[in-house]
Design an enzyme around this catalytic site. Structure first.
Site: not given
Length: 384
Positions: A229-230
């Site tokens: 994920r970011h």
């Protein structure tokens, strides 16, 4: 391709290189038509030749990094071979080296020595930490630079820092060396003056790390490792679809969040929900978003979800293996693969990313160790 000359046709590059960073830089030059003469240790060669034996008996690293070059074995401690090397450099436009710290100074191949003799020479040195400072003489490899630049602190899960799975520090360094050399060639074309270029791996990867540096230093927040994920954009990453599939998607702004809610998951009321109204709020509440998306995707297939995302203008992707990338339909449709000869057989090689109208990279063979010994010794005046 037209009959026009290659962009760097007529440019000669002599390189004392090994591993990844310098070979990556000089392969880009070869792909633009430069003559790249790779100087290798007799009987041993670039140690990247033996990293593995997976490509028709050749190293996957070496095949990737060294197409289009000429290989000559030179023992720089031998007087006759040293004269040969000097002859090569005296007729070169560019000299590249990534030997150990201080080696070129000890053997008289440093920039000040060579450019005193030939001011028009472009001399490019690649090192781990750059000249000057307490780390100048410290050995450097890709993973170690990833550590020193803070990259491992940003990559992996909350519990486990992880290295990037490719030689990212070497690749970054090689690209900056390549662009530095191109800049120097352009300047020399106007001024006749060469250049002394230094590229440090720490500096190169450090440039790529500046967003998380700014985020951490000025945001006064500790770095978070978020897996796939970011760390600062949401929703952005992998989401379960059905029982066994995963789809990756990325929402870059509030407009795309609105489209996702209204056109993909049929939850228009979430658009104005204060928990999700801004990207900052969405990052804070990313776990809730994940639950909402995966619930919405639970009865769907990956193909159905990606079709809805595409229709709504939401970026998405399929998780592919490296072997799967080699079969990517977009690359096949655009005819991006070319056959390249190696000592053990032919491989499919990807064309360079930059497409120049009227030109195509020559995609010449990967050399055997010492393959060009007789020709280069005859041309440059030393036989053995």
């Amino acid at each position: 391709m037209t009959g026009l000359a290659q962009p760097l046709e007529g440019i000669t590059v002599v390189t004392l290189e090994h591993a990844v960073a310098a070979p990556f830089a000089t392969r880009q030059l070869a792909d633009l038509g430069a003559r790249v003469i790779k100087v290798e240790r007799p009987m041993v060669g670039d140690f990247a030749r033996t990293y593995d034996r997976t490509v028709h008996g050749e190293s996957s690293y070496f095949v990737w990094l060294n197409r289009g070059k000429e290989s000559v074995e030179i023992d720089i401690k031998d007087a006759a071979d040293r004269r040969l090397l000097d002859n090569l450099i005296d007729r070169a436009d560019v000299f590249v080296q990534n030997l150990g710290p201080g080696v070129v100074d000890r053997i008289g191949l440093d920039a000040s020595t060579l450019r005193a003799r030939r001011p028009g020479l472009i001399h490019c040195s690649i090192s781990g930490y750059g000249p000057g400072g307490p780390y100048t003489s410290k050995k450097a490899y890709d993973l170690l630079i990833q550590c020193e630049a803070g990259l491992l602190a940003t990559t992996g899960t909350a519990d486990t820092p992880s290295k990037v799975g490719i030689s990212i520090a070497d690749i970054a360094t090689g690209m900056y060396a390549y662009t530095g050399i191109l800049t120097a060639l352009y300047t020399r074309g106007r001024t006749d003056e060469g250049a002394t270029i230094d590229v440090a791996m720490l500096d190169a990867l450090g440039e790529w790390m500046m967003q998380p540096v700014y985020f951490s230093v000025y945001g006064s927040q500790p770095t978070r490792r978020t897996g796939a994920r970011h760390a600062s954009i949401a929703p952005y990453g992998p989401y379960r679809v059905g029982e066994t599939s995963t789809v990756f998607l990325g929402v870059q702004n509030d407009r795309e969040w609105k489209a996702l809610c209204e056109r993909v998951i049929n939850r228009p009321e979430l658009v104005e929900d204060e928990r999700f109204a801004t990207n900052t709020a969405r990052v804070t509440n990313d776990a809730e978003i994940t639950g909402l998306l995966e619930e919405a995707f639970r009865a769907s297939t990956a193909d159905d979800v990606t079709a809805r995302l595409d229709a709504a203008g939401i970026a998405c992707a399929e998780l592919r293996s490296p072997a799967g990338f080699a079969q990517h339909p977009q690359l096949a449709a655009r005819n991006r693969w070319r056959a390249v000869a190696t000592a053990g057989g032919t491989v499919n090689a990807l064309l360079p990313p930059v497409t120049i109208a009227g030109h195509e990279a020559p995609m010449r063979p990967v050399p055997r160790l010492g393959e060009h010994n007789p020709a280069i010794r005859a041309e440059f005046g030393t036989t053995r």
